[in-house]
Design an enzyme around this catalytic site. Structure first.
Site, short mmCIF file in Angstrom:
data_model
loop_
_atom_site.label_atom_id
_atom_site.label_comp_id
_atom_site.label_asym_id
_atom_site.label_seq_id
_atom_site.Cartn_x
_atom_site.Cartn_y
_atom_site.Cartn_z
N ASN A 44 -53.23 -2.89 25.20
CA ASN A 44 -53.49 -1.53 26.56
C ASN A 44 -52.92 -0.68 25.91
O ASN A 44 -52.22 -0.52 25.02
CB ASN A 44 -52.52 -2.19 27.26
CG ASN A 44 -51.71 -1.92 28.29
OD1 ASN A 44 -52.77 -1.20 29.86
ND2 ASN A 44 -50.56 -1.16 29.22
N GLU A 57 -52.12 1.32 34.83
CA GLU A 57 -50.94 2.54 35.58
C GLU A 57 -51.01 3.14 35.86
O GLU A 57 -50.89 4.27 35.46
CB GLU A 57 -50.31 1.87 33.62
CG GLU A 57 -50.07 0.76 32.72
CD GLU A 57 -48.81 0.98 31.69
OE1 GLU A 57 -47.82 2.32 31.67
OE2 GLU A 57 -48.53 -0.01 30.97
N ASP A 106 -51.43 6.42 37.51
CA ASP A 106 -50.18 7.39 38.91
C ASP A 106 -51.28 8.61 38.06
O ASP A 106 -51.96 9.19 37.46
CB ASP A 106 -48.79 6.73 38.57
CG ASP A 106 -48.43 7.62 36.89
OD1 ASP A 106 -48.84 7.94 35.93
OD2 ASP A 106 -47.37 7.18 36.87
N HIS A 112 -52.18 6.65 33.13
CA HIS A 112 -50.96 7.97 33.88
C HIS A 112 -51.96 9.73 33.67
O HIS A 112 -51.90 10.24 32.14
CB HIS A 112 -50.00 8.04 32.73
CG HIS A 112 -49.49 6.76 32.55
ND1 HIS A 112 -48.19 6.19 33.76
CD2 HIS A 112 -49.21 5.65 31.56
CE1 HIS A 112 -48.35 4.65 33.29
NE2 HIS A 112 -48.23 4.64 32.12
N GLU A 139 -50.22 -0.31 23.37
CA GLU A 139 -49.70 1.67 22.78
C GLU A 139 -49.08 1.38 21.34
O GLU A 139 -49.10 2.07 20.84
CB GLU A 139 -49.13 1.98 23.64
CG GLU A 139 -48.60 2.02 24.74
CD GLU A 139 -47.57 3.31 25.39
OE1 GLU A 139 -47.05 3.80 24.19
OE2 GLU A 139 -47.85 3.20 26.42
C1 XIL Z 1 -42.09 3.26 32.00
C2 XIL Z 1 -41.27 2.31 32.77
O1 XIL Z 1 -41.98 2.63 34.08
C3 XIL Z 1 -40.09 3.46 33.43
O2 XIL Z 1 -38.99 2.09 33.91
C4 XIL Z 1 -39.36 3.09 31.87
O3 XIL Z 1 -38.15 3.97 31.51
C5 XIL Z 1 -40.08 3.14 30.56
O4 XIL Z 1 -41.34 2.88 30.69
N1 XIL Z 1 -46.13 2.85 29.52
C6 XIL Z 1 -46.24 1.48 29.52
C7 XIL Z 1 -44.97 1.12 30.41
O5 XIL Z 1 -47.16 0.65 29.07
O6 XIL Z 1 -44.30 -0.04 30.41
C8 XIL Z 1 -43.87 2.29 30.74
O7 XIL Z 1 -43.37 1.75 31.56
C9 XIL Z 1 -45.21 4.03 30.79
C10 XIL Z 1 -45.94 4.15 30.10
#
Ligand code: XIL
Length: 363
Positions: free
Chosen positions: A201, A265, A267, A237, A159
């Site tokens: 990422n 990641e 979802d 996400h 990020e």
């Molecule tokens: C999130 C986890 O899923 C949670 O359990 C934690 O509290 C916070 O982080 N981007 C990322 C991940 O790169 O590492 C994050 O994961 C979600 C957003």
């Protein structure tokens, strides 16, 4: 002559050995997903949490039955790995990497430099550039070094851009080392493990847009400078109804720079309460994401961000949203799982879907 006691012991041992070897009749058959993913040359991955991975056999079975790769959801983050300077906790990362090794799963390393989930000594410390470089080198050396050869790729930079703008984020690394911190970190990671695939990422860059353009510029610049950058993770996400239609097109331009790309990641969160129609439309969205990966020859995988809704980060981080993953609260498969199977069941790499920018998930 064997005594009756010895015979009992032998019978017991034989029965115990058979119980280990023979399949458990109550277990669901393992899914076709891993073989399907491998037939396309991609990984299908899942983010795992250490506690259920080590204590819940049904959770473990979902991981090994359906996926070819794992990412540690939290336990490899700086806060957990190095809670005090020079003090490392390997219990969680070891559990994940050993589980993967025991079951033939690959591991994505997540994550080295991020602005979140840092220990206080680092977040609140005051380091000059030279000290911060040493801190970086020590951390990379310990974490990447421990899993050299077992963790194939690393999210070196997580990020790097601001949440809602194309500007480079003013994080600890940027403030202290300047914007070259990205190149420095990638070079340091490459020196530490020359075989590892090194990633940036990011989220909000999956479809085209200003932030995606800024990432594209950054990646091009780094490659022009000869910086060891090997791939881009597009987090994915997504909100139900707003999954970018142009995922494949956007990923493809990065691939054309010579980079691997992946959805790292995934979802798809649904507003509460999730209706049957929502979950069916969500299946189309999961299918679209998998198809988009298959449409880009350098797309090396898709990772879903959690094993089941019961463990998803969504309800806590996005109140009012739920049901983002392919398995539900009771670990039962949802239509989304079927969407992934459908995409992967096509015999060859699919063509991208065309044109509009977002999918109309709500129909
Ligand atoms: C999130 C986890 O899923 C949670 O359990 C934690 O509290 C916070 O982080 N981007 C990322 C991940 O790169 O590492 C994050 O994961 C979600 C957003």
């Amino acid at each position: 002559m064997l005594t009756a006691g010895a015979v009992c012991v032998i019978v017991f041992l034989v029965v115990a050995a058979l119980a280990l070897i023979l399949p458990d009749p109550d277990r669901e058959p393992a899914s076709e997903l891993p073989a399907l993913a491998r037939s396309h040359g991609i990984d299908l991955g899942v983010a795992v949490a250490v506690n259920p991975l080590t204590h819940d056999s049904r959770y473990r079975d979902l991981v090994t039955d359906h996926y070819t790769s794992v990412t540690a959801e939290n336990t490899m983050k700086w806060q957990y790995v190095q809670p005090e300077r020079g003090t490392f906790d390997w219990s969680g990362p070891d559990a994940v990497v050993n589980h993967a090794g025991d079951h033939g799963l690959s591991v994505r390393g997540h994550t080295l430099l991020w602005h979140n989930q840092l220990p206080d000594w680092l977040a609140q410390g005051s380091f000059d550039a030279e000290e911060l470089r040493a801190v970086m080198r020590e951390h990379f050396g310990a974490l990447m070094g421990r899993y050299e050869g077992r963790v194939a790729s690393w999210d070196v930079i997580n990020e790097p851009f601001e949440d809602d703008s194309p500007r480079l984020r003013e994080n600890l690394w940027h403030r202290t080392l300047g914007e070259d911190y990205v190149a420095e970190a990638l070079r340091t990671a490459h020196e530490t493990d020359p075989e590892a695939r090194l990633y940036i990422n990011e989220f909000g860059v999956e479809g085209s847009g200003e932030k995606a353009d800024a990432l594209y510029e950054l990646a091009s610049d780094l490659l022009d400078q000869g910086v060891p950058l090997h791939g881009i993770g597009f987090q994915g996400h997504f909100v139900h109804g707003a999954v970018p239609e142009d995922l494949a097109e956007n990923m493809r331009r990065f691939a054309e720079l010579g980079l691997d790309v992946e959805i790292s990641e995934l979802d798809v969160r649904v507003p509460e309460p999730a209706t049957t129609e929502d979950l069916e439309a969500q299946a189309d969205e999961y299918r679209h994401v998998l198809e988009s990966c298959l449409a880009v020859s350098r797309c090396v995988g898709v990772t879903v961000w959690g094993v089941a809704d019961a463990h998803s980060w969504i309800p806590e981080w996005f109140p009012g949203y739920t049901a983002a993953l392919p398995f539900d609260d009771d670990y039962a498969p949802k239509p989304a799982l079927g969407g992934m199977i459908q995409a992967l069941s096509r015999g060859r790499r699919a063509q991208p879907r065309a044109t509009t920018r977002t999918m109309s998930g709500r129909r």
